[in-house]
Design a protein around this motif. Structure first.
Motif, PDB file in Angstrom:
ATOM      1  N   ARG A 108     -29.449-130.779 -30.794  1.00  0.00           N
ATOM      2  CA  ARG A 108     -30.602-130.913 -31.693  1.00  0.00           C
ATOM      3  C   ARG A 108     -31.642-131.794 -31.016  1.00  0.00           C
ATOM      4  NH1 ARG A 108     -30.564-127.594 -36.278  1.00  0.00           N
ATOM      5  NH2 ARG A 108     -28.440-127.365 -36.985  1.00  0.00           N
ATOM      6  N   LYS A 109     -32.910-131.538 -31.305  1.00  0.00           N
ATOM      7  CA  LYS A 109     -34.019-132.320 -30.748  1.00  0.00           C
ATOM      8  C   LYS A 109     -33.851-132.477 -29.235  1.00  0.00           C
ATOM      9  CE  LYS A 109     -34.968-134.466 -35.128  1.00  0.00           C
ATOM     10  NZ  LYS A 109     -34.942-135.620 -35.961  1.00  0.00           N
ATOM     11  N   VAL A 110     -33.720-131.350 -28.584  1.00  0.00           N
ATOM     12  CA  VAL A 110     -33.484-131.270 -27.147  1.00  0.00           C
ATOM     13  C   VAL A 110     -34.615-131.930 -26.358  1.00  0.00           C
ATOM     14  CG1 VAL A 110     -33.443-129.574 -25.253  1.00  0.00           C
ATOM     15  CG2 VAL A 110     -32.100-129.168 -27.324  1.00  0.00           C
ATOM     16  N   LYS A 111     -34.238-132.616 -25.274  1.00  0.00           N
ATOM     17  CA  LYS A 111     -35.201-133.142 -24.318  1.00  0.00           C
ATOM     18  C   LYS A 111     -35.366-132.052 -23.248  1.00  0.00           C
ATOM     19  CE  LYS A 111     -34.329-138.084 -24.949  1.00  0.00           C
ATOM     20  NZ  LYS A 111     -34.193-137.910 -26.352  1.00  0.00           N
ATOM     21  N   PRO A 112     -36.553-131.450 -23.146  1.00  0.00           N
ATOM     22  CA  PRO A 112     -36.746-130.280 -22.293  1.00  0.00           C
ATOM     23  C   PRO A 112     -36.295-130.434 -20.846  1.00  0.00           C
ATOM     24  CG  PRO A 112     -38.680-130.606 -23.656  1.00  0.00           C
ATOM     25  CD  PRO A 112     -37.781-131.790 -23.872  1.00  0.00           C
ATOM     26  N   GLY A 113     -36.560-131.579 -20.227  1.00  0.00           N
ATOM     27  CA  GLY A 113     -36.219-131.770 -18.824  1.00  0.00           C
ATOM     28  C   GLY A 113     -34.739-131.920 -18.539  1.00  0.00           C
ATOM     29  N   GLU A 114     -33.949-132.260 -19.546  1.00  0.00           N
ATOM     30  CA  GLU A 114     -32.510-132.506 -19.351  1.00  0.00           C
ATOM     31  C   GLU A 114     -31.651-131.333 -19.804  1.00  0.00           C
ATOM     32  OE1 GLU A 114     -31.724-136.016 -21.666  1.00  0.00           O
ATOM     33  OE2 GLU A 114     -33.260-137.176 -20.616  1.00  0.00           O
ATOM     34  N   HIS A 115     -32.244-130.388 -20.482  1.00  0.00           N
ATOM     35  CA  HIS A 115     -31.467-129.392 -21.196  1.00  0.00           C
ATOM     36  C   HIS A 115     -30.642-128.462 -20.308  1.00  0.00           C
ATOM     37  CE1 HIS A 115     -30.173-127.200 -24.601  1.00  0.00           C
ATOM     38  NE2 HIS A 115     -30.830-126.102 -24.295  1.00  0.00           N
ATOM     39  N   ALA A 116     -31.221-127.948 -19.239  1.00  0.00           N
ATOM     40  CA  ALA A 116     -30.506-126.992 -18.391  1.00  0.00           C
ATOM     41  C   ALA A 116     -29.204-127.586 -17.853  1.00  0.00           C
ATOM     42  CB  ALA A 116     -31.395-126.514 -17.252  1.00  0.00           C
ATOM     43  N   ALA A 117     -29.235-128.841 -17.421  1.00  0.00           N
ATOM     44  CA  ALA A 117     -28.037-129.496 -16.892  1.00  0.00           C
ATOM     45  C   ALA A 117     -26.967-129.651 -17.976  1.00  0.00           C
ATOM     46  CB  ALA A 117     -28.384-130.852 -16.290  1.00  0.00           C
ATOM     47  N   GLN A 118     -27.398-129.981 -19.191  1.00  0.00           N
ATOM     48  CA  GLN A 118     -26.440-130.118 -20.299  1.00  0.00           C
ATOM     49  C   GLN A 118     -25.774-128.782 -20.599  1.00  0.00           C
ATOM     50  OE1 GLN A 118     -29.328-131.525 -23.137  1.00  0.00           O
ATOM     51  NE2 GLN A 118     -28.647-133.649 -22.962  1.00  0.00           N
ATOM     52  N   VAL A 119     -26.567-127.716 -20.618  1.00  0.00           N
ATOM     53  CA  VAL A 119     -26.039-126.382 -20.910  1.00  0.00           C
ATOM     54  C   VAL A 119     -25.066-125.949 -19.829  1.00  0.00           C
ATOM     55  CG1 VAL A 119     -26.651-123.939 -21.113  1.00  0.00           C
ATOM     56  CG2 VAL A 119     -28.025-125.669 -22.289  1.00  0.00           C
ATOM     57  N   LEU A 120     -25.423-126.177 -18.579  1.00  0.00           N
ATOM     58  CA  LEU A 120     -24.550-125.786 -17.465  1.00  0.00           C
ATOM     59  C   LEU A 120     -23.207-126.498 -17.546  1.00  0.00           C
ATOM     60  CD1 LEU A 120     -24.115-124.167 -14.916  1.00  0.00           C
ATOM     61  CD2 LEU A 120     -25.261-125.987 -13.638  1.00  0.00           C
ATOM     62  N   GLU A 121     -23.233-127.783 -17.825  1.00  0.00           N
ATOM     63  CA  GLU A 121     -21.990-128.556 -17.954  1.00  0.00           C
ATOM     64  C   GLU A 121     -21.121-127.987 -19.089  1.00  0.00           C
ATOM     65  OE1 GLU A 121     -20.539-133.116 -18.960  1.00  0.00           O
ATOM     66  OE2 GLU A 121     -22.610-132.773 -18.363  1.00  0.00           O
ATOM     67  N   ALA A 122     -21.724-127.709 -20.229  1.00  0.00           N
ATOM     68  CA  ALA A 122     -20.965-127.175 -21.370  1.00  0.00           C
ATOM     69  C   ALA A 122     -20.459-125.757 -21.096  1.00  0.00           C
ATOM     70  CB  ALA A 122     -21.842-127.195 -22.630  1.00  0.00           C
TER      71      ALA A 122
END
Length: 159
Positions: free
Chosen positions: A140-154
């Motif tokens: 929720r309330k994603v930080k745009p610059g960090e999102h791709a890395a978070q998704v890849l990890e998950a």
């Protein structure tokens, strides 16, 4: 429904069929048995949405290795979405949810405030859905610059 609810972790992801960029149609039925990411963004071609989309585009080769399909969803009409996709060479589907039905089902149609003005809009949120159609991660309330890395990890952690 306005910003309340949406699926919780482990719950069945709401179904959908939406028009998407490149003349495509995206649907939960066509993704059955595959993991996917639905990411909701407020408006095509705005700075935060561009940062987020370009970050995901850069991560697509790595995300593809996990078997993950990525779908961006906004309330924009298809012409604005097509222009956004073309301008930034976004190859993953960007879907149009102008009536915000999918956003409401996911609890991302919320009251927002900008310069003292309140209005309804898309909350920048993402949902990772596993091969069984269950919600595996929520941002929720994603930080745009960090999102791709978070998704890849998950995505790498999915069974």
């Amino acid at each position: 429904m306005s910003g309340a609810g949406g699926p919780a972790l482990g719950e069945e992801a709401p179904g959908f069929t939406l028009a998407a960029s490149g003349g495509r149609t995206v649907s939960s039925a066509s993704l059955k048995g595959e993991p996917y990411l639905l990411y909701f963004y407020p408006k095509a071609s705005t700075p935060g949405c561009t940062t987020q989309a370009c970050g995901i585009q850069e991560a697509l080769p790595a995300l593809g290795k996990t078997g993950l399909t990525v779908i961006g969803v906004s309330p924009d009409a298809m012409p604005a979405i097509e222009k956004f996709a073309k301008k930034y060479d976004l190859t993953f589907p960007l879907a149009s949810d102008p009536e915000h039905q999918l956003a409401e089902a996911y609890g991302t149609w919320v009251e927002k405030q900008f310069m003292g003005r309140k209005y309804m809009g898309f909350e920048r949120s993402s949902f990772l859905v596993d091969r069984n159609g269950k919600v595996a991660a929520i941002w929720r309330k994603v930080k745009p610059g960090e999102h791709a890395a978070q998704v890849l990890e998950a995505a790498r952690a999915l069974p």
